[in-house]
Design a protein around this motif. Structure first.
Motif, PDB file in Angstrom:
ATOM      1  N   ALA A  76       0.853  -1.192   0.000  1.00 38.55           N
ATOM      2  CA  ALA A  76       0.000   0.000   0.000  1.00 38.55           C
ATOM      3  C   ALA A  76       0.886   1.238   0.000  1.00 38.55           C
ATOM      4  N   ALA A  91      -2.472   4.945   3.077  1.00 35.94           N
ATOM      5  CA  ALA A  91      -3.731   4.438   3.621  1.00 35.94           C
ATOM      6  C   ALA A  91      -4.547   5.568   4.228  1.00 35.94           C
ATOM      7  N   VAL A 106      -7.675   0.110   0.170  1.00 34.43           N
ATOM      8  CA  VAL A 106      -6.703  -0.788   0.802  1.00 34.43           C
ATOM      9  C   VAL A 106      -7.411  -1.670   1.821  1.00 34.43           C
ATOM     10  N   ALA A 137      -1.767  -5.169   4.393  1.00 33.70           N
ATOM     11  CA  ALA A 137      -0.846  -4.564   3.437  1.00 33.70           C
ATOM     12  C   ALA A 137       0.417  -4.066   4.134  1.00 33.70           C
ATOM     13  N   LEU A 160       2.737  -1.083   4.390  1.00 32.52           N
ATOM     14  CA  LEU A 160       2.550   0.339   4.115  1.00 32.52           C
ATOM     15  C   LEU A 160       3.886   1.020   3.859  1.00 32.52           C
TER      16      LEU A 160
END
Length: 256
Positions: free
Chosen positions: A137, A140, A159, A170, A172
């Motif tokens: 990701a 977010a 996400v 995910a 990040l």
């Protein structure tokens, strides 16, 4: 002692196509004071080239090395780990991934795709994740403020949808990931505790910076700021100020 300053870009330095009043002069004051600066953005609709060009056109004293983007951090990870990207992002961002090698090992990379968040593209990303692809990701964030002054859904909702559907969290790369803040500090040859963050997002910019160990974090009342944001997330801001010009004045007065 503060030895470096990290700033969010959209909503802090400019709103739409216009610099926030006093922002350019504030950055030049930091430059004259000898304080290094890093511009730390979660924007994933534009490639880094356009982010730097926009700031320079507004008069900000910026170089490409001073701008850190989630796409750049994700590309470093993809190269290091040997994955090709399956992009679910805005078409304009694709140029930042153009030089990556291809291959059979694929990682799903999600940014703010805007109108490109179609069911078909979401489902294609989901199927890659279901086959075991790593999930990256770029950001977010919950919302951002568009050029028309209204708030828009940011990448975070999409996400979360893919995390929920696939049961996978995910990785990040943008704020509030501690590594993103630490990279900025390292680039200024500072310890995290010697750096102050200035942002308009109480969650990703401010609480994220303080959780990452930065020495201070100021919340500005420009950009996406909404009344009461300073009390919604912990840790709370070191200070809440009108804008980046006031934040810089406080930094130079208190720690200069």
């Amino acid at each position: 002692m503060i030895r470096g300053v990290v700033l969010d870009i959209a909503g802090v330095l400019h709103e739409g196509d216009h610099a926030v009043p006093g922002a350019v002069e504030a950055l030049r004051k930091l430059e004259r004071a000898g304080l290094p600066v890093r511009y730390l953005t979660n924007s994933t609709r534009n490639p880094k080239r356009k982010v730097v060009a926009k700031l320079a056109a507004m008069g900000f004293p910026v170089t490409p090395a001073e701008v850190l983007t989630p796409a750049e951090a994700a590309c470093d990870w993809l190269r290091r780990e040997g994955y090709a990207p399956h992009l679910l992002a805005h078409p304009d961002l694709e140029e930042d991934f153009a030089d990556l090698p291809g291959g059979d090992r694929t990682a799903v990379v999600v940014g703010d795709a805007g109108p490109s968040f179609t069911y078909e593209r979401m489902n294609a990303a989901f199927r890659e994740l279901a086959r075991g692809a790593p999930f990256l990701a770029l950001a977010a964030n919950r919302v951002f403020r568009d050029a028309d002054g209204e708030l828009l859904l940011d990448a975070g909702a999409f996400v979360r949808a893919l995390e929920y559907s696939n049961g996978t969290e995910a990785r990040l790369f943008g704020k509030p990931a501690p590594a993103f803040f630490h990279a900025a500090a390292q680039g200024m040859n500072c310890d995290p505790g010697e750096v102050v963050m200035i942002g308009d997002d109480a969650e990703s910019d401010v609480a994220g910076a303080l959780k990452a160990g930065l020495g201070a974090a100021f919340l500005v009342r420009t950009g996406k700021y909404r009344s009461g944001d300073e009390a919604r997330f912990a840790p709370r801001p070191t200070a809440v100020v009108a804008d980046v010009a006031e934040a810089v004045e406080v930094v130079l007065r208190r720690w200069g």
